[in-house]
Design a protein around this motif. Structure first.
Motif, short mmCIF file in Angstrom:
data_model
loop_
_atom_site.label_atom_id
_atom_site.label_comp_id
_atom_site.label_asym_id
_atom_site.label_seq_id
_atom_site.Cartn_x
_atom_site.Cartn_y
_atom_site.Cartn_z
N LYS A 1 -4.04 31.23 67.47
CA LYS A 1 -3.63 31.18 66.06
C LYS A 1 -4.84 30.96 65.17
CE LYS A 1 -0.36 28.17 65.44
NZ LYS A 1 0.37 26.92 65.73
N GLN A 2 -5.71 30.05 65.58
CA GLN A 2 -6.90 29.75 64.77
C GLN A 2 -7.84 30.95 64.74
OE1 GLN A 2 -7.23 26.72 63.07
NE2 GLN A 2 -8.81 27.93 62.01
N GLU A 3 -7.96 31.64 65.87
CA GLU A 3 -8.85 32.81 65.93
C GLU A 3 -8.37 33.93 65.02
OE1 GLU A 3 -10.43 32.15 70.55
OE2 GLU A 3 -8.90 33.68 70.09
N ILE A 4 -7.06 34.22 65.03
CA ILE A 4 -6.57 35.32 64.20
C ILE A 4 -6.62 34.92 62.73
CG2 ILE A 4 -4.08 34.76 64.22
CD1 ILE A 4 -5.64 38.27 64.65
N LEU A 5 -6.40 33.63 62.45
CA LEU A 5 -6.50 33.15 61.06
C LEU A 5 -7.94 33.26 60.57
CD1 LEU A 5 -5.41 31.74 58.53
CD2 LEU A 5 -5.74 29.55 59.72
N ASP A 6 -8.88 32.80 61.37
CA ASP A 6 -10.30 32.85 60.98
C ASP A 6 -10.76 34.29 60.79
OD1 ASP A 6 -10.42 30.11 61.08
OD2 ASP A 6 -11.40 30.02 63.05
N PHE A 7 -10.27 35.18 61.66
CA PHE A 7 -10.66 36.59 61.55
C PHE A 7 -10.25 37.15 60.19
CE2 PHE A 7 -10.01 41.10 61.79
CZ PHE A 7 -11.16 41.56 62.43
N HIS A 8 -9.00 36.93 59.80
CA HIS A 8 -8.52 37.52 58.55
C HIS A 8 -9.10 36.81 57.33
CE1 HIS A 8 -6.02 40.63 60.18
NE2 HIS A 8 -5.39 39.78 60.96
N ARG A 9 -9.39 35.54 57.46
CA ARG A 9 -10.07 34.86 56.36
C ARG A 9 -11.46 35.46 56.12
NH1 ARG A 9 -8.87 28.45 57.60
NH2 ARG A 9 -7.38 28.08 55.90
N SER A 10 -12.11 35.84 57.21
CA SER A 10 -13.48 36.34 57.11
C SER A 10 -13.54 37.84 56.83
CB SER A 10 -14.24 36.06 58.41
OG SER A 10 -14.30 34.67 58.66
N HIS A 11 -12.55 38.59 57.31
CA HIS A 11 -12.67 40.05 57.29
C HIS A 11 -11.58 40.77 56.51
CE1 HIS A 11 -15.86 39.84 60.31
NE2 HIS A 11 -15.10 39.00 61.00
N ASN A 12 -10.70 40.03 55.85
CA ASN A 12 -9.63 40.71 55.13
C ASN A 12 -9.52 40.16 53.71
OD1 ASN A 12 -6.67 41.23 54.26
ND2 ASN A 12 -6.90 42.52 56.06
N ALA A 13 -9.99 40.93 52.75
CA ALA A 13 -10.01 40.47 51.35
C ALA A 13 -8.60 40.26 50.82
CB ALA A 13 -10.74 41.50 50.48
N TYR A 14 -7.68 41.10 51.25
CA TYR A 14 -6.29 40.95 50.81
C TYR A 14 -5.73 39.59 51.23
CZ TYR A 14 -1.24 41.13 51.35
OH TYR A 14 0.08 40.81 51.34
N TYR A 15 -5.99 39.19 52.49
CA TYR A 15 -5.45 37.91 52.95
C TYR A 15 -6.16 36.74 52.28
CZ TYR A 15 -3.37 34.36 55.87
OH TYR A 15 -2.68 33.25 56.30
N ARG A 16 -7.45 36.86 52.07
CA ARG A 16 -8.17 35.79 51.36
C ARG A 16 -7.57 35.58 49.97
NH1 ARG A 16 -12.80 38.22 53.53
NH2 ARG A 16 -13.29 39.22 51.53
N ASN A 17 -7.27 36.68 49.31
CA ASN A 17 -6.66 36.59 47.98
C ASN A 17 -5.26 36.02 48.06
OD1 ASN A 17 -6.65 37.33 45.03
ND2 ASN A 17 -4.95 38.61 45.74
N PHE A 18 -4.56 36.37 49.14
CA PHE A 18 -3.17 35.90 49.31
C PHE A 18 -3.11 34.39 49.46
CE2 PHE A 18 0.36 34.74 52.15
CZ PHE A 18 1.43 35.18 51.37
N ILE A 19 -4.00 33.81 50.26
CA ILE A 19 -3.93 32.36 50.47
C ILE A 19 -4.63 31.59 49.36
CG2 ILE A 19 -3.68 32.55 52.98
CD1 ILE A 19 -6.60 31.86 53.26
N GLY A 20 -5.47 32.28 48.56
CA GLY A 20 -6.10 31.64 47.42
C GLY A 20 -7.29 30.78 47.80
#
Length: 448
Positions: A54-73
């Motif tokens: 869970k932590q790995e997939i979360l860290d991946f999208h935080r680092s590599h997905n602008a849409y998700y970074r914007n989603f979580i704020g």
């Protein structure tokens, strides 16, 4: 007989389904190796294994997905439980804006939801994730002696009616060892044609939409026929995409005389749960992480009913983190991190009728009432209930005979007993019911 004979000879030489996946860039061999590694994790280590993934997939999208970074704020989230829940409406924007760095629409698997929930959207999976999904599906279907490379499937899903698109799908079905029936026509003549196909083809199993397969069973009942006598090679029937109610399961078991297996999944994720041969509804803890939340997004303990929220643990192309599927269910009290069990699937979150008194009634209540009423005579084939106002319900039905005035009054009384008095009902007999483009039948919906 010709198709099954040819397929049997052909599939003994080639593992065609695996080969097709590999040729399309889905690394099925690598995926099977990964699945073996996941399955080998001991029960006592599985909670830590899942937490790490869970932590790995979360860290991946935080680092590599602008849409998700914007989603979580910008807010720092230290606990998994504090991550915002993703909903279908959150994906109502172009796919290219939601893909992770390094992925393009040409390098991922793309599909779209059916829209039966009211919020259709296009989604993507990276090719390894898609291969891992198929590796696990093949493993789970293997519980019933099925082999995706060799077992012939009688498929009851939707299909495009456009000539070229239809032929493309037919060819894809051939490569996937399946024959697709037309679920948009269940006239007596069409069902007789289906039964002739069952009679001259050695199908190993049935897979498809619950409502369509139930219609086939209803016809068999009117003719006092049994499907296993028409097609003795059948091993199992796996129903999916729509609720399987106990009355329908009994009918299928009676008329097919083979095991009836309930599958619960979503196209944008994976198979979420599948009944094993012991009748246990085993959640997919290999590829997914399933949570049950209350109305305030708090995690509920095992045994309590709430909204089903799912995380795809291996989809790097597109974030599906704490994604609300739109269904309500319960995880069994005996569940463990490695062996979660779906105790009950109670319906969709938006299938709730709001009554004038303020009472809320789930859509499955109407299904249970009408099944109990209509099945006594075997007259009604299908029905759809639409709530148009707080006090008004429209009931469209397909039947051999129209309801008499006395029958309508009796039905109204039963509805009132289950719901509340002074409600209005409009009954309309139809030749056929409107299905979604995918072929699904939504049996209750509220417009209120």
């Amino acid at each position: 007989m010709a198709m099954s004979y040819f397929w049997g000879k052909f599939s003994r030489v080639f593992n065609l389904f695996n080969l097709t996946l590999q040729l399309n860039g889905f690394p099925i061999g690598k995926a099977k190796e990964k699945l073996d590694q996941i399955l080998a994790v001991p029960d006592h280590d599985y909670a830590n294994f899942i937490a790490q993934r869970k932590q790995e997939i979360l860290d991946f999208h935080r680092s590599h997905n602008a849409y998700y970074r914007n989603f979580i704020g910008e807010k720092t989230v230290s606990r998994w439980e504090d991550l915002p829940v993703m909903r279908k409406i959150d994906f109502q924007k172009p796919l290219k804006e939601r893909l992770s760095d390094g992925f393009t629409e040409k390098t991922v698997y793309i599909n779209k939801t059916s829209g039966s929930s009211g919020d259709p959207f296009v989604f993507a999976k990276d090719k390894f994730c898609h291969a891992l999904i198929w590796a696990n599906i093949m493993r789970r279907f293997g519980w019933y002696g099925l082999d995706y490379n060799h077992s012939l499937q009688a498929r009851f899903y939707g299909m495009p009616l456009d000539f070229i698109a239809n032929k493309k799908l037919r060819f894809k079905d051939f490569l996937s060892s399946r024959y697709r029936f037309n679920i948009f026509d269940f006239s007596d003549a069409a069902i007789e044609k289906m039964l002739r196909k069952f009679g001259n083809t050695k199908f190993d199993y049935i897979n498809g939409y619950t409502s369509s397969i139930v219609l086939l069973a209803q016809y068999l009942k009117t003719k006092n026929l049994y499907l296993n006598e028409i097609c003795p090679s059948l091993k199992v029937c796996i129903v999916t995409s729509e609720m399987l109610f106990e009355e329908d399961k009994k009918l299928l078991e009676e008329r097919f005389r083979i095991p009836i297996v309930n599958e619960y999944g979503s196209a944008e994720l994976d198979i979420i749960a599948l009944e094993n041969p012991d009748g246990v509804f085993k959640v997919n803890a290999e590829n997914l992480f399933v949570e049950i939340l209350d109305d305030n997004d708090n995690v509920l303990p095992y045994g309590q009913e709430g909204r089903i929220v799912v995380t795809s643990l291996y989809n790097e192309a597109h974030p599906m983190i704490r994604y609300e599927v739109g269904d309500v269910g319960i995880l069994d009290e005996t569940s463990t991190p490695k062996n979660p069990i779906l105790k009950k699937l109670t319906g969709r979150t938006n299938d709730v009728a709001l009554l004038p008194s303020g009472k809320k009634s789930p859509g499955m209540t109407f299904y249970s009432i009408t099944k109990r009423l209509f099945d006594d005579e075997g007259n009604v084939k299908e029905f759809v209930i639409t709530q148009t106002k707080r006090d008004t319900f429209e009931i469209d039905y397909v039947s051999d005979l129209a309801f008499s005035s006395a029958e309508i009054e009796h039905i109204k009384k039963v509805f009132s007993d289950f719901l509340e008095p002074n409600l209005h009902y409009v009954f309309t007999r139809q030749d056929a019911l409107q299905r979604s483009k995918s072929g699904k039948l939504k049996q209750f919906r509220s417009l209120v």
